[in-house]
Motif scaffolding. Sequence first.
Motif, PDB file in Angstrom:
ATOM      1  N   THR B 227       0.863  -1.180   0.000  1.00 38.44           N
ATOM      2  CA  THR B 227       0.000   0.000   0.000  1.00 38.44           C
ATOM      3  C   THR B 227       0.901   1.233   0.000  1.00 38.44           C
ATOM      4  O   THR B 227       2.026   1.193   0.469  1.00 38.44           O
ATOM      5  CB  THR B 227      -0.910   0.057   1.237  1.00 38.44           C
ATOM      6  OG1 THR B 227      -0.094  -0.026   2.391  1.00 38.44           O
ATOM      7  CG2 THR B 227      -1.901  -1.094   1.234  1.00 38.44           C
ATOM      8  N   TYR B 228       0.391   2.313  -0.515  1.00 38.74           N
ATOM      9  CA  TYR B 228       1.186   3.539  -0.597  1.00 38.74           C
ATOM     10  C   TYR B 228       1.309   4.189   0.772  1.00 38.74           C
ATOM     11  O   TYR B 228       0.341   4.668   1.311  1.00 38.74           O
ATOM     12  CB  TYR B 228       0.507   4.540  -1.531  1.00 38.74           C
ATOM     13  CG  TYR B 228       0.805   4.300  -2.969  1.00 38.74           C
ATOM     14  CD1 TYR B 228      -0.145   3.738  -3.801  1.00 38.74           C
ATOM     15  CD2 TYR B 228       2.042   4.624  -3.507  1.00 38.74           C
ATOM     16  CE1 TYR B 228       0.129   3.504  -5.123  1.00 38.74           C
ATOM     17  CE2 TYR B 228       2.326   4.400  -4.830  1.00 38.74           C
ATOM     18  CZ  TYR B 228       1.370   3.838  -5.635  1.00 38.74           C
ATOM     19  OH  TYR B 228       1.638   3.616  -6.946  1.00 38.74           O
ATOM     20  N   SER B 229       2.535   4.227   1.298  1.00 35.64           N
ATOM     21  CA  SER B 229       2.678   4.872   2.589  1.00 35.64           C
ATOM     22  C   SER B 229       2.915   6.365   2.428  1.00 35.64           C
ATOM     23  O   SER B 229       2.633   7.142   3.319  1.00 35.64           O
ATOM     24  CB  SER B 229       3.837   4.251   3.366  1.00 35.64           C
ATOM     25  OG  SER B 229       4.989   4.304   2.555  1.00 35.64           O
ATOM     26  N   PRO B 231       2.130   8.863  -0.610  1.00 29.70           N
ATOM     27  CA  PRO B 231       1.753   9.208  -1.978  1.00 29.70           C
ATOM     28  C   PRO B 231       2.355  10.529  -2.448  1.00 29.70           C
ATOM     29  O   PRO B 231       2.548  10.710  -3.644  1.00 29.70           O
ATOM     30  CB  PRO B 231       0.222   9.315  -1.917  1.00 29.70           C
ATOM     31  CG  PRO B 231      -0.187   8.647  -0.668  1.00 29.70           C
ATOM     32  CD  PRO B 231       0.963   8.702   0.265  1.00 29.70           C
TER      33      PRO B 231
END
Lengths: 458, 409
Positions: B227-229, B231
């Motif tokens: 998951t994008y920690s 962005p």
Amino acid sequence: MNRLDKSDIQGLLIRGYSGLPNAFFVFLNIKDPSLFKNWLSKTTFNNSENNPKVFALNIAFNADGLKTLGVPVSGTNGFSRAFMEGMDTDHRNRTLGDFHLNSYENWSWGSRKDKELQVLLMMYAKDPDILAEQYENLVNGFSENGINEPHPKIESHFLPGSKEHFGFKDGISQPIIRGLSQKAPEEDLINPGEFIFGYDNQYRKLVRQPNWANNQFGINGSYMVFRQLEQNVPLFWNQISEYTDEPGNPMKAIELASKMVGRRPNGQPLVVDDPITDPGKLNDFNFHAEDPGGLKCPLGSHIRRTNPRDSKSASPKKNSRLSAKKAVNNHRILRRGRTYGDALSPTMDIMELIEKSKSGNKGLRGLNFICFNTSIDRQFEFVQHTWINNRKFHEMYNDVDPIVGVNESKDQMAPTEFEVQAEPVRKRYHEIPAFVTLKGGSYFFMPGLAAIQYLGKM
Amino acid sequence: MLSPNAFNLIVPVISTQQDELIQKLDQIHNKLLTNQTLQFHKIDSLHFGRAFVIKAEKDYPPYFVISTNYDGPLQAHLTEFLVKTNLIDLLKYCVGFPEGTAGNREIMDFLIQNSTLRAYFYRGTWNKKVQQILKEDQTRKFTEKYLDSLDTEKMSSERVRNKILKKLEEEDLLEEFPDYKPPKILWQFILVIIVILILLPVWAITVLVLILILRRYEKTDIQLSDTYSNPSLVIEMTESEDYIVQNQLTHLVDIKPGWFRLKSLKFVLGAIDWAAKYYYNNGKLGGIPSIHYARWVIIDEGKRLLFMTNYDGSWESYLGDFVDKAAIGLTGVWSNTVEYPKSKLLFFKGATDEERFKIWARAKQIKTHVWFTAYKNLSVQNVENNARINKGLFKNLKGKAIQKWLSNY
């Protein structure tokens, strides 16, 4: 792979509601979150189990809407960057071709300046009176349900012959989802995870989904792309007539327009010589074997761009063509759009359209382009950037989609051509004007029914 | 001589001067064609050039990197920099740069001494000098306009071709360029096969042992979350993307510690470098036709891997292409680096975890402060097509071959 849980998937995803020709797309703002949540829990939204005969209701939220309801919309919670940032950012403008005539300055809704749009309510009905009644009930309940309507709704109704406004039969090509009843050869089946969270995608992995609320929030939901595309029908037919070598001859205009689309107005794909009589077979074709050079269906035509099938195969060998098709199948979108506005000619007869275009006004008509995908980057944005607006598509130099492509780069007018491959040499058409302009757009999340209930009870 | 070639200057920056140098580079990029410091556009031998700073982190100093793809001998290329640019204004931020007034001799020595790290290098287009690429495109453009002015529908392909030849001759645009012949693979390949067969018993056992060691490592590898920690880091990267069809990326990762991983990495990179000369030497790397150039450099004495590439199309389509067509190559290289998606037997899994792989790729991307391309409107396939057209002007084509050649327009 899990069986599709139709009782939890909102109806619009699986069904197109073809039996409900009238629709309203209603833009809402959440004035009071707790009242709104009450309304959510009381309201029945359609799932995919049955085909509604009279009326259907579905709902979707943009990032702002979810945040207002208390959902932690963040990367670590599995939300995609595209959804969180929204359709209108500087980089996405470049990716999608949203500048000059399509600039967000010209959008009536959904742009970065629109701080009010939060919810999209979709109403479908067989009978326009029922639709009006349902909408009135909704409006009457606005204050008790904590709802505002910041922008005028968009109405939609089908055109005769399943056509879109330029006069071409639309909606023929849709991905065939594995697990539903429709039969198709293995190479044409697409894994449901491409369009619905909670199932395997084309990489045979569970798609990264909004995983909040015990990892349940995203299941059976999807990302929805909505773009209001206005179509200038008189410009389309007048300009195309001018491009031909016999501007007074409508047959020539139809021929060139068909080359631009890749199909004839009745849906016949140009690569297939024999007329197809069974409408169910209008999508049974490939490109490479019949037409590798684009002599029948131009390499840059609309349908060849939006679904290249086996076009990019390195050789005529079957394995190579299958592998090309497989790569293309990583970028499919599930379209659920609807035309809006009155037709220039009520019968949608092409000759009449051409005739009426000569003196016709632009009018307010077009396509509410709607599609579903679970990876906005890899699916919708990819199609728009790498296929439709790509000047270098299929090894060409300066060619974008003649129907919807944008032929201007951000900083300068950079005219493009449309190439019709021919022998001895191609014919090029220059500076194709914008037949289609963007009037609004946004990315939404369409939750499953259980997720809606969860939102309502938070 | 192989052409173009890869030059990379990688030299530590005086740590207190890192931010000032970055500021200078940002200013240069904003005035790419008008700045008076790093005038890439004046270098005739330059295909692509970039200049950036690797910011200091952990124990590593900041680095200044200039990376170019160039024609001709290195001396001549570097002399162009000395004569036509004020590169010295940037070099003075570097550790070890001669104090006071440095003569051309000393600057040249400095450049050469700080560019000795090996580049494992892939070329998308071979043996075409910048001038050739630009001229062939000009000739084609002219011809396209000319063809638009003719009514070709009823002409034979011979007649069209003759008209083109005549017109180009009138305009003095007929210029033939040397033919490209890629290095041949045959005897080397056979030799290698023979050697492998002879040494079968010896290496089979060695390989088995290596595999067991590898599997032990792979089971305990950590991988980056999917998951994008952060962005906003990605947004910074996208700010310079998709203005033209070409894009670039610079990528920096830590190599997994230990001799085993470093040796595996060098082995795979060496194999790719070799294949890029003898097999993937016709515009496609593993079926991907959109890469202009790509190079890997191992820096910090085997601790970090720097990757730089110039390619066509969007980041998403570029990496997606790799996942779809060349996942094995990607994983073979980068499974030896920290936090890469879990691999199996060095080459498998890894990049096939598509979403995690793309998040990892973005997480390890670093900013390229200045980037220049000598032919910004041409894709790799455009360059190859232009060359095909130009070559065809000088061949004795007959019959169907003429129509085939005309379809390139």
